[in-house]
Write a protein that holds these residues in place. Structure first.
Motif, PDB file in Angstrom:
ATOM      1  N   LEU A  14      16.789   2.046 -12.063  1.00  0.00           N
ATOM      2  CA  LEU A  14      15.746   2.862 -11.445  1.00  0.00           C
ATOM      3  C   LEU A  14      16.107   3.192 -10.003  1.00  0.00           C
ATOM      4  CD1 LEU A  14      12.797   4.023 -11.432  1.00  0.00           C
ATOM      5  CD2 LEU A  14      12.075   1.729 -10.684  1.00  0.00           C
ATOM      6  N   TYR A  15      15.793   4.404  -9.579  1.00  0.00           N
ATOM      7  CA  TYR A  15      15.872   4.830  -8.184  1.00  0.00           C
ATOM      8  C   TYR A  15      14.543   5.518  -7.901  1.00  0.00           C
ATOM      9  CZ  TYR A  15      17.963   6.536  -3.845  1.00  0.00           C
ATOM     10  OH  TYR A  15      18.252   6.760  -2.517  1.00  0.00           O
ATOM     11  N   LEU A  16      13.842   5.093  -6.838  1.00  0.00           N
ATOM     12  CA  LEU A  16      12.552   5.696  -6.567  1.00  0.00           C
ATOM     13  C   LEU A  16      12.293   5.812  -5.080  1.00  0.00           C
ATOM     14  CD1 LEU A  16       9.578   3.262  -6.978  1.00  0.00           C
ATOM     15  CD2 LEU A  16      11.891   2.455  -7.310  1.00  0.00           C
ATOM     16  N   GLN A  17      11.356   6.684  -4.757  1.00  0.00           N
ATOM     17  CA  GLN A  17      10.903   6.842  -3.380  1.00  0.00           C
ATOM     18  C   GLN A  17       9.460   6.384  -3.295  1.00  0.00           C
ATOM     19  OE1 GLN A  17      11.762  10.380  -0.892  1.00  0.00           O
ATOM     20  NE2 GLN A  17       9.536  10.611  -0.766  1.00  0.00           N
ATOM     21  N   VAL A  18       9.176   5.567  -2.256  1.00  0.00           N
ATOM     22  CA  VAL A  18       7.817   5.162  -1.954  1.00  0.00           C
ATOM     23  C   VAL A  18       7.514   5.561  -0.515  1.00  0.00           C
ATOM     24  CG1 VAL A  18       7.787   3.248  -3.612  1.00  0.00           C
ATOM     25  CG2 VAL A  18       8.493   2.806  -1.245  1.00  0.00           C
ATOM     26  N   SER A  19       6.240   5.799  -0.229  1.00  0.00           N
ATOM     27  CA  SER A  19       5.871   6.169   1.137  1.00  0.00           C
ATOM     28  C   SER A  19       4.465   5.686   1.448  1.00  0.00           C
ATOM     29  CB  SER A  19       5.967   7.685   1.345  1.00  0.00           C
ATOM     30  OG  SER A  19       5.029   8.355   0.529  1.00  0.00           O
ATOM     31  N   ARG A  20       4.253   5.498   2.727  1.00  0.00           N
ATOM     32  CA  ARG A  20       2.919   5.209   3.252  1.00  0.00           C
ATOM     33  C   ARG A  20       2.870   5.849   4.625  1.00  0.00           C
ATOM     34  NH1 ARG A  20      -0.445  -0.473   4.051  1.00  0.00           N
ATOM     35  NH2 ARG A  20      -2.025   0.464   5.400  1.00  0.00           N
ATOM     36  N   ASP A  21       1.922   6.746   4.812  1.00  0.00           N
ATOM     37  CA  ASP A  21       1.824   7.511   6.051  1.00  0.00           C
ATOM     38  C   ASP A  21       3.170   8.189   6.296  1.00  0.00           C
ATOM     39  OD1 ASP A  21      -0.856   6.555   6.353  1.00  0.00           O
ATOM     40  OD2 ASP A  21      -0.046   4.689   7.178  1.00  0.00           O
ATOM     41  N   GLY A  22       3.801   7.975   7.432  1.00  0.00           N
ATOM     42  CA  GLY A  22       5.084   8.611   7.728  1.00  0.00           C
ATOM     43  C   GLY A  22       6.294   7.778   7.382  1.00  0.00           C
ATOM     44  N   GLY A  61       0.780  -1.230   0.000  1.00  0.00           N
ATOM     45  CA  GLY A  61       0.000   0.000   0.000  1.00  0.00           C
ATOM     46  C   GLY A  61       0.810   1.278   0.000  1.00  0.00           C
ATOM     47  N   PHE A  62       2.091   1.196  -0.357  1.00  0.00           N
ATOM     48  CA  PHE A  62       2.903   2.409  -0.485  1.00  0.00           C
ATOM     49  C   PHE A  62       2.524   3.132  -1.773  1.00  0.00           C
ATOM     50  CE2 PHE A  62       5.300   0.226   2.684  1.00  0.00           C
ATOM     51  CZ  PHE A  62       6.113   1.154   3.308  1.00  0.00           C
ATOM     52  N   THR A  63       2.862   4.403  -1.851  1.00  0.00           N
ATOM     53  CA  THR A  63       2.652   5.229  -3.033  1.00  0.00           C
ATOM     54  C   THR A  63       4.001   5.593  -3.618  1.00  0.00           C
ATOM     55  OG1 THR A  63       0.638   6.160  -2.085  1.00  0.00           O
ATOM     56  CG2 THR A  63       1.682   7.421  -3.840  1.00  0.00           C
ATOM     57  N   VAL A  64       4.121   5.569  -4.932  1.00  0.00           N
ATOM     58  CA  VAL A  64       5.354   6.037  -5.573  1.00  0.00           C
ATOM     59  C   VAL A  64       5.334   7.560  -5.541  1.00  0.00           C
ATOM     60  CG1 VAL A  64       6.693   6.150  -7.711  1.00  0.00           C
ATOM     61  CG2 VAL A  64       5.534   4.008  -7.064  1.00  0.00           C
ATOM     62  N   ASP A  65       6.317   8.159  -4.860  1.00  0.00           N
ATOM     63  CA  ASP A  65       6.415   9.615  -4.765  1.00  0.00           C
ATOM     64  C   ASP A  65       7.146  10.197  -5.966  1.00  0.00           C
ATOM     65  OD1 ASP A  65       5.145   9.547  -2.248  1.00  0.00           O
ATOM     66  OD2 ASP A  65       7.065   9.195  -1.248  1.00  0.00           O
ATOM     67  N   TRP A  66       8.217   9.521  -6.362  1.00  0.00           N
ATOM     68  CA  TRP A  66       8.968   9.943  -7.545  1.00  0.00           C
ATOM     69  C   TRP A  66       9.880   8.810  -8.000  1.00  0.00           C
ATOM     70  CZ3 TRP A  66      14.018   9.507  -6.263  1.00  0.00           C
ATOM     71  CH2 TRP A  66      14.408   9.803  -4.966  1.00  0.00           C
ATOM     72  N   GLU A  67      10.291   8.897  -9.268  1.00  0.00           N
ATOM     73  CA  GLU A  67      11.209   7.930  -9.872  1.00  0.00           C
ATOM     74  C   GLU A  67      12.294   8.697 -10.607  1.00  0.00           C
ATOM     75  OE1 GLU A  67       9.155   5.315 -12.532  1.00  0.00           O
ATOM     76  OE2 GLU A  67       7.713   4.679 -11.015  1.00  0.00           O
ATOM     77  N   THR A  72      22.814  -3.253   0.101  1.00  0.00           N
ATOM     78  CA  THR A  72      23.103  -4.679   0.104  1.00  0.00           C
ATOM     79  C   THR A  72      21.808  -5.478   0.166  1.00  0.00           C
ATOM     80  OG1 THR A  72      25.152  -4.254   1.288  1.00  0.00           O
ATOM     81  CG2 THR A  72      24.316  -6.495   1.360  1.00  0.00           C
ATOM     82  N   PRO A  73      21.600  -6.398  -0.748  1.00  0.00           N
ATOM     83  CA  PRO A  73      20.415  -7.246  -0.640  1.00  0.00           C
ATOM     84  C   PRO A  73      20.439  -7.993   0.692  1.00  0.00           C
ATOM     85  CG  PRO A  73      21.544  -7.596  -2.730  1.00  0.00           C
ATOM     86  CD  PRO A  73      22.429  -6.735  -1.891  1.00  0.00           C
ATOM     87  N   GLY A  74      19.280  -8.242   1.248  1.00  0.00           N
ATOM     88  CA  GLY A  74      19.212  -8.952   2.516  1.00  0.00           C
ATOM     89  C   GLY A  74      19.220  -8.037   3.720  1.00  0.00           C
ATOM     90  N   SER A  75      18.978  -6.756   3.510  1.00  0.00           N
ATOM     91  CA  SER A  75      18.918  -5.812   4.630  1.00  0.00           C
ATOM     92  C   SER A  75      17.658  -6.060   5.442  1.00  0.00           C
ATOM     93  CB  SER A  75      18.917  -4.372   4.120  1.00  0.00           C
ATOM     94  OG  SER A  75      20.143  -4.089   3.491  1.00  0.00           O
ATOM     95  N   ARG A  76      17.656  -5.553   6.657  1.00  0.00           N
ATOM     96  CA  ARG A  76      16.481  -5.659   7.513  1.00  0.00           C
ATOM     97  C   ARG A  76      16.205  -4.295   8.111  1.00  0.00           C
ATOM     98  NH1 ARG A  76      15.195  -9.903  12.371  1.00  0.00           N
ATOM     99  NH2 ARG A  76      13.096  -9.144  12.745  1.00  0.00           N
ATOM    100  N   LEU A  77      14.926  -3.947   8.172  1.00  0.00           N
ATOM    101  CA  LEU A  77      14.555  -2.697   8.822  1.00  0.00           C
ATOM    102  C   LEU A  77      13.302  -2.897   9.633  1.00  0.00           C
ATOM    103  CD1 LEU A  77      12.190  -0.854   6.950  1.00  0.00           C
ATOM    104  CD2 LEU A  77      14.033  -1.363   5.394  1.00  0.00           C
ATOM    105  N   ARG A  78      13.141  -2.042  10.626  1.00  0.00           N
ATOM    106  CA  ARG A  78      11.978  -2.079  11.510  1.00  0.00           C
ATOM    107  C   ARG A  78      11.121  -0.860  11.232  1.00  0.00           C
ATOM    108  NH1 ARG A  78      12.254  -5.617  15.490  1.00  0.00           N
ATOM    109  NH2 ARG A  78      10.891  -4.430  16.842  1.00  0.00           N
ATOM    110  N   ILE A  79       9.809  -1.093  11.126  1.00  0.00           N
ATOM    111  CA  ILE A  79       8.868  -0.027  10.853  1.00  0.00           C
ATOM    112  C   ILE A  79       7.816  -0.059  11.954  1.00  0.00           C
ATOM    113  CG2 ILE A  79       7.169   0.875   9.230  1.00  0.00           C
ATOM    114  CD1 ILE A  79       8.770  -0.655   7.011  1.00  0.00           C
ATOM    115  N   HIS A  80       7.714   1.033  12.711  1.00  0.00           N
ATOM    116  CA  HIS A  80       6.722   1.096  13.776  1.00  0.00           C
ATOM    117  C   HIS A  80       5.330   1.267  13.168  1.00  0.00           C
ATOM    118  CE1 HIS A  80       9.571   1.095  17.054  1.00  0.00           C
ATOM    119  NE2 HIS A  80      10.317   1.863  16.294  1.00  0.00           N
ATOM    120  N   CYS A  81       4.366   0.562  13.736  1.00  0.00           N
ATOM    121  CA  CYS A  81       2.992   0.554  13.238  1.00  0.00           C
ATOM    122  C   CYS A  81       2.058   0.684  14.436  1.00  0.00           C
ATOM    123  CB  CYS A  81       2.750  -0.750  12.483  1.00  0.00           C
ATOM    124  SG  CYS A  81       1.106  -0.912  11.790  1.00  0.00           S
ATOM    125  N   ASP A  82       1.212   1.686  14.450  1.00  0.00           N
ATOM    126  CA  ASP A  82       0.349   1.900  15.622  1.00  0.00           C
ATOM    127  C   ASP A  82      -0.838   0.940  15.686  1.00  0.00           C
ATOM    128  OD1 ASP A  82      -1.237   2.956  13.625  1.00  0.00           O
ATOM    129  OD2 ASP A  82      -1.561   4.876  14.612  1.00  0.00           O
TER     130      ASP A  82
END
Length: 122
Positions: A42-50, A27-33, A63-73
Motif C-alpha cells: 500500500l502507498y497512501l496519502q494522509v493529511s490534517r490541516d496543512g 485525526g488525519f484523513t486518508v486522501d488517496w490510496e 527507512t523505519p525510524g525516521s523523525r519529522l517535525r510538524i509545526h502546530c499553532d
C-alpha cells in the motif's frame, strides 16, 4: 520558481496499525490510496490541516525510524485532543518547554517513526 513544503514518506508495515495511529488517533484523513494490484504493498496519502504525509509499505521507499517535525499553532489543544481519543498504545503527557523556546510533544508511530509536534517559539 517557487518551492512548497516537502511531503515526507514514512515506512509502514501494517495498514490497519497505520490507520489506527494516523487516522483514528491523530485525526488525519486518508486522501488517496494506491496499490499496483491485489496483494501488493500500500502507498497512501494522509493529511490534517496543512500537514501532508505519505505512508508506504514498499520496501526501499523509506527507512523505519525516521523523525519529522510538524509545526502546530496550538500544541496544548492538540495534546488535549489526543487525550480525548482512545489509543491503547500511547498516552502522551503534556508538551515540554524546550531550551530554544518551542513547546514540543514527540510521539512514536507503530513502525518506529517519531513525529515531533512543535509550537512556535515564544
Amino acid at each position: 520558481m517557487k518551492l512548497t513544503a516537502p511531503i515526507p514518506v514514512l515506512r509502514i508495515f501494517d495498514e490497519a496499525k497505520a490507520k489506527a495511529f494516523y487516522v483514528d488517533w491523530l485525526g488525519f484523513t486518508v486522501d488517496w490510496e494506491h496499490r499496483f494490484g491485489d496483494d501488493f504493498p500500500l502507498y497512501l496519502q494522509v493529511s490534517r490541516d496543512g500537514c501532508v504525509l505519505h505512508l508506504s509499505e514498499h520496501h526501499g521507499d523509506a527507512t523505519p525510524g525516521s523523525r519529522l517535525r510538524i509545526h502546530c499553532d496550538d500544541i496544548d489543544g492538540f495534546a488535549t485532543d489526543l487525550k480525548q481519543r482512545p489509543y491503547k498504545f500511547a498516552h502522551p503527557g503534556a508538551p515540554e518547554k524546550m531550551p530554544w523556546g518551542t513547546r514540543e510533544l514527540t510521539l512514536g508511530d507503530p513502525f518506529g517513526n517519531r513525529l515531533t509536534f512543535s509550537s512556535p517559539p515564544g
